[in-house]
Write a protein that holds these residues in place. Sequence first.
Motif, PDB file in Angstrom:
ATOM      1  N   GLY A  43      17.163 -25.659  37.927  1.00 46.43           N
ATOM      2  CA  GLY A  43      17.755 -26.524  36.929  1.00 46.43           C
ATOM      3  C   GLY A  43      18.301 -27.799  37.514  1.00 46.43           C
ATOM      4  N   VAL A  44      18.953 -27.688  38.648  1.00 47.13           N
ATOM      5  CA  VAL A  44      19.492 -28.874  39.328  1.00 47.13           C
ATOM      6  C   VAL A  44      18.364 -29.818  39.713  1.00 47.13           C
ATOM      7  N   TYR A  45      17.319 -29.274  40.310  1.00 50.27           N
ATOM      8  CA  TYR A  45      16.215 -30.130  40.776  1.00 50.27           C
ATOM      9  C   TYR A  45      15.524 -30.806  39.593  1.00 50.27           C
ATOM     10  N   ALA A  46      15.334 -30.077  38.506  1.00 49.80           N
ATOM     11  CA  ALA A  46      14.674 -30.663  37.339  1.00 49.80           C
ATOM     12  C   ALA A  46      15.481 -31.832  36.780  1.00 49.80           C
ATOM     13  N   MET A  47      16.786 -31.671  36.666  1.00 54.59           N
ATOM     14  CA  MET A  47      17.610 -32.775  36.164  1.00 54.59           C
ATOM     15  C   MET A  47      17.602 -33.947  37.121  1.00 54.59           C
ATOM     16  N   GLU A  48      17.580 -33.656  38.406  1.00 54.55           N
ATOM     17  CA  GLU A  48      17.503 -34.733  39.409  1.00 54.55           C
ATOM     18  C   GLU A  48      16.220 -35.546  39.246  1.00 54.55           C
ATOM     19  N   GLN A  49      15.194 -34.902  38.734  1.00 56.14           N
ATOM     20  CA  GLN A  49      13.923 -35.598  38.517  1.00 56.14           C
ATOM     21  C   GLN A  49      13.848 -36.231  37.127  1.00 56.14           C
ATOM     22  N   GLY A  50      14.968 -36.268  36.420  1.00 54.28           N
ATOM     23  CA  GLY A  50      15.017 -36.938  35.137  1.00 54.28           C
ATOM     24  C   GLY A  50      14.572 -36.105  33.958  1.00 54.28           C
ATOM     25  N   LYS A  51      14.634 -34.778  34.083  1.00 51.20           N
ATOM     26  CA  LYS A  51      14.165 -33.898  33.023  1.00 51.20           C
ATOM     27  C   LYS A  51      15.336 -33.183  32.343  1.00 51.20           C
ATOM     28  N   HIS A  52      15.257 -33.029  31.024  1.00 47.14           N
ATOM     29  CA  HIS A  52      16.137 -32.083  30.358  1.00 47.14           C
ATOM     30  C   HIS A  52      15.731 -30.684  30.816  1.00 47.14           C
ATOM     31  N   THR A  53      16.703 -29.773  30.797  1.00 45.29           N
ATOM     32  CA  THR A  53      16.450 -28.451  31.368  1.00 45.29           C
ATOM     33  C   THR A  53      16.904 -27.357  30.426  1.00 45.29           C
ATOM     34  N   ALA A  54      16.036 -26.374  30.211  1.00 39.89           N
ATOM     35  CA  ALA A  54      16.373 -25.166  29.459  1.00 39.89           C
ATOM     36  C   ALA A  54      16.198 -23.991  30.410  1.00 39.89           C
ATOM     37  N   ILE A  55      17.259 -23.202  30.587  1.00 36.69           N
ATOM     38  CA  ILE A  55      17.254 -22.156  31.605  1.00 36.69           C
ATOM     39  C   ILE A  55      17.561 -20.816  30.968  1.00 36.69           C
ATOM     40  N   GLU A  56      16.747 -19.815  31.294  1.00 39.36           N
ATOM     41  CA  GLU A  56      16.971 -18.467  30.772  1.00 39.36           C
ATOM     42  C   GLU A  56      18.337 -17.930  31.224  1.00 39.36           C
ATOM     43  N   VAL A  57      18.749 -16.865  30.561  1.00 45.16           N
ATOM     44  CA  VAL A  57      20.054 -16.273  30.838  1.00 45.16           C
ATOM     45  C   VAL A  57      19.974 -15.244  31.974  1.00 45.16           C
ATOM     46  N   PRO A  58      21.065 -15.154  32.749  1.00 42.95           N
ATOM     47  CA  PRO A  58      22.120 -16.148  32.880  1.00 42.95           C
ATOM     48  C   PRO A  58      21.656 -17.309  33.754  1.00 42.95           C
ATOM     49  N   SER A  59      22.087 -18.521  33.418  1.00 46.47           N
ATOM     50  CA  SER A  59      21.605 -19.714  34.112  1.00 46.47           C
ATOM     51  C   SER A  59      22.238 -19.907  35.478  1.00 46.47           C
ATOM     52  N   ALA A  60      23.402 -19.306  35.689  1.00 45.77           N
ATOM     53  CA  ALA A  60      24.102 -19.443  36.970  1.00 45.77           C
ATOM     54  C   ALA A  60      24.869 -18.162  37.242  1.00 45.77           C
ATOM     55  N   MET A  61      24.971 -17.797  38.513  1.00 45.88           N
ATOM     56  CA  MET A  61      25.601 -16.537  38.880  1.00 45.88           C
ATOM     57  C   MET A  61      26.898 -16.717  39.669  1.00 45.88           C
ATOM     58  N   THR A  62      27.172 -17.933  40.148  1.00 51.32           N
ATOM     59  CA  THR A  62      28.375 -18.185  40.936  1.00 51.32           C
ATOM     60  C   THR A  62      29.081 -19.421  40.416  1.00 51.32           C
ATOM     61  N   LEU A  63      30.335 -19.592  40.783  1.00 53.21           N
ATOM     62  CA  LEU A  63      31.062 -20.802  40.389  1.00 53.21           C
ATOM     63  C   LEU A  63      30.460 -22.038  41.039  1.00 53.21           C
ATOM     64  N   ASP A  64      30.001 -21.913  42.260  1.00 46.54           N
ATOM     65  CA  ASP A  64      29.345 -23.042  42.913  1.00 46.54           C
ATOM     66  C   ASP A  64      28.147 -23.515  42.097  1.00 46.54           C
ATOM     67  N   GLU A  65      27.329 -22.561  41.659  1.00 46.32           N
ATOM     68  CA  GLU A  65      26.146 -22.917  40.861  1.00 46.32           C
ATOM     69  C   GLU A  65      26.554 -23.555  39.536  1.00 46.32           C
TER      70      GLU A  65
END
Length: 465
Positions: free
Chosen positions: A142-164
């Motif tokens: 998700g991070v890389y896709a947004m960095e490339q200028g893309k909207h991002t839709a991520i399946e659940v759960p999208s992040a597992m840590t507070l850092d993420e």
Amino acid sequence: MIMKKIFSITVLATLLFAGCCNDCGKSRVIKTAVPERPAGQADMVAYAAPAIDTVRVGFIGLGMRGPGAVERFIHIPGTKIVALCDLLPENVAKCQKMLEKAGLPAAAEYTDAEDAWKELCERDDIDLVYIATDWKHHARMGVYAMEQGKHTAIEVPSAMTLDEIWTLIDTSERTRKHCMQLENCVYDFFEMNTLNMAQQGLFGEVLHVEGSYIHNLKDFWPYYWNNWRLDYNHENRGDVYATHGMGPACQLLDMHRGDRMTTLVAMDTKAVCAPDYIEQTTGVRPNDFKNGDHTMTMIRTANGKTIHIQHDVVTPRPYSRMYQLTGTKGFANKYPVQGYALEPEQIALSEMPDHENLSSHGFLSPEQQAELTEKYMHPIIREVGDFARKVGGHGGMDFIMDYRMIYCLRNGLPLDMDVYDMAEWCCLAPLTALSIENDSAPVEVPDFTRGAWNRVKGFRHAFAE
């Protein structure tokens, strides 16, 4: 650099306990830091990106959930399936056949290589990257896709840590790209109709909500590629899959739209059923299985509301998302018995002439519930509900989820679920682990909006004029 950041930034939830003297009567609270918003960034609350006439989509992950998404997008107007990516070529080929059957052109293929997904994200003819891989790769992609200028839709759960979580938030804010979590349960027909009733005041003030993911996965474990999901439960404690219960609950309580979660407490049972399953299927019983068979979480909000969430994927309990609402004037429940209970004055409707004989101590009759549902049917269900059932995807709610995302992108509207919804619903994974591993101590829930949680009053779906 950004790819390293997701795993290298300092863990923000620390075991710092709020100091208090012995006679203050207050328990310790595990504090969680909120990093300062980077200079030049603004929050994404109610953010609407420029409208996109035709949303061009690239799919990453075509194992269990990805193919269903490709099939649904075939039926959504204003979309173009541009690229398909999966580690296994046969998964890509299966989705190409879907496109061929529908009379659509073949999509570009990315497969075999571990980082082939990056090439998909780097294309200049994609507006939305749809990620349906294993949990460990969600945030990174998700991070890389947004960095490339893309909207991002991520399946659940999208992040597992507070850092993420914080890295996804910062990237979304900086790039001004949507980061939407693909939480389908907020589009369940009963949940949406009940939400509409609540928004129109039928239940009075909503005080308490419940949700869960109770689903014995015994028959599903073998289908998770490389055993990744069972391994994750083996290695991690806490509610690692909270979003199906959290999503509908948080929408009912207007999370970061007038209220926010402040504190949670979690506890779990010992692990029995999961080690039993591993022993039965491998002959070796693990003695280090971390996740308890049943995990419970209680959450308090800034406005004095409460949320109860449960996670259980190994015991023989029947499937339940435990969807429940308690208000000052009524009650709604879906599992195990679906129904509504209302104070008589709340249902003085012309189509219910016998409302005087009703009591909130019992559910409305099936006929009365049907009449109530027809009167308060959510406008989105009324618009596309029948078609969603035909297309399918968990009874149609998957289709509505994708349809609504595209509708909002095409009309330049705020999405139904923003990056802070993702953060709030995913944060139970790390925060419940902190609580459980510290004798079920209260844990502070960060304000992921960094102060913007009270600017918008009430959750509402956006519609074009």
